[in-house]
Design a protein around this motif. Structure first.
Motif, short mmCIF file in Angstrom:
data_model
loop_
_atom_site.label_atom_id
_atom_site.label_comp_id
_atom_site.label_asym_id
_atom_site.label_seq_id
_atom_site.Cartn_x
_atom_site.Cartn_y
_atom_site.Cartn_z
N THR A 168 5.54 0.74 9.21
CA THR A 168 4.96 0.65 7.87
C THR A 168 5.46 1.74 6.94
O THR A 168 5.25 1.68 5.74
CB THR A 168 3.43 0.76 7.93
OG1 THR A 168 3.07 2.09 8.33
CG2 THR A 168 2.84 -0.26 8.87
N ILE A 214 4.28 4.73 7.08
CA ILE A 214 3.19 5.69 6.99
C ILE A 214 3.33 6.61 8.22
O ILE A 214 3.01 6.22 9.35
CB ILE A 214 1.80 5.01 6.97
CG1 ILE A 214 1.72 4.00 5.81
CG2 ILE A 214 0.70 6.07 6.88
CD1 ILE A 214 1.92 4.60 4.42
N GLU A 241 6.55 7.79 13.81
CA GLU A 241 5.63 6.66 13.62
C GLU A 241 5.83 5.68 14.76
O GLU A 241 6.95 5.31 15.09
CB GLU A 241 5.90 5.94 12.29
CG GLU A 241 4.97 4.78 12.06
CD GLU A 241 5.31 3.91 10.85
OE1 GLU A 241 4.57 2.93 10.63
OE2 GLU A 241 6.31 4.18 10.16
N GLY A 295 0.02 -0.41 5.58
CA GLY A 295 -0.28 0.52 4.50
C GLY A 295 0.88 0.86 3.59
O GLY A 295 0.69 1.19 2.43
N GLY A 296 2.10 0.81 4.09
CA GLY A 296 3.26 1.15 3.27
C GLY A 296 3.98 -0.11 2.85
O GLY A 296 3.54 -0.84 1.98
N SER A 304 7.56 5.57 3.67
CA SER A 304 7.49 4.54 2.64
C SER A 304 7.20 5.19 1.30
O SER A 304 6.17 5.84 1.12
CB SER A 304 6.36 3.54 2.97
OG SER A 304 6.21 2.60 1.93
N THR A 328 2.11 13.61 1.28
CA THR A 328 3.48 13.44 1.78
C THR A 328 4.15 14.80 1.97
O THR A 328 4.84 15.03 2.96
CB THR A 328 4.30 12.56 0.82
OG1 THR A 328 3.63 11.30 0.66
CG2 THR A 328 5.71 12.33 1.35
#
Length: 196
Positions: free
Chosen positions: A3, A5, A84, A94-95, A144, A163
């Motif tokens: 994703t 994230i 990830e 989510g991304g 992302s 981030t």
């Protein structure tokens, strides 16, 4: 599939060069909590297959193609990396859809710190240019992000405090090389339009 994230910032604990490739060992307590042989973990946006897990360290084989097309070849012991695990079917996306198939690299050209975020600009190759659009998605070192500006030679993103704090992007400096994955949807649209 990922994703973008990032779940945690890990650390390279060992790199062993092999006949053209490398064996990479990475410490990541979150991603190793349920990792097993054969699982996929994205390291700086590159999808790699776990071959061994011991305590909070996982080991992966990195082929020459991955070293050549990404920034993984520049890692050293102690290097921080974004980690990830592959997304599960029952999770929120989510991304955006990130495959972990890096299209190339870019160079960080400028960084402008702000009160609440940093504006960062990266080089843009002619090959990747058609896939980068303002307000579109892009994965940088597996993160992302939304493109804020784009021209023929560069593109920009804004980095929020989360981030900056939880990924390697907070420590990136001008001149650093990062992995880029363009939005897969743009690539499929181009192929369909071209009739190939």
């Amino acid at each position: 599939m990922f994703t973008g994230i990032i779940e945690e910032k890990g650390e390279v604990v060992a790199i062993v060069k092999t006949g053209g490739g490398a064996v990479l060992s990475v410490r990541g307590p979150v991603v190793t909590s349920d990792a097993k042989h054969g699982d996929s973990i994205a390291v700086n946006g590159v999808c790699l297959t776990v071959v061994e897990v011991e305590d909070d360290v996982f080991t992966v084989d990195v082929i020459r193609e991955s070293l050549d097309r990404s920034s993984l070849g520049g890692l050293a012991e102690g290097s921080p990396v974004n980690l990830e695990r592959a997304v599960r079917a029952d999770q929120r996306l989510g991304g955006h859809i990130v495959q972990g198939h890096v299209d190339g690299t870019a160079v960080l050209l400028s960084r402008k710190p702000g009160e609440s975020w940093d504006d960062v600009r990266f080089s843009l190759s002619k090959e990747l240019g058609p896939y980068v659009a303002e307000k579109g998605s892009i994965a940088i070192d597996g993160i992302s992000l939304t493109v804020t500006t784009v021209d023929d030679e560069s593109f920009g993103v804004s980095l929020i405090p989360t981030t900056l704090k939880l990924t390697t992007m907070g420590d990136r400096q001008v001149g650093d090389v990062v992995n880029i994955e363009a939005d897969v949807i743009a690539k499929y649209v181009e192929r369909l339009v071209a009739g190939k």
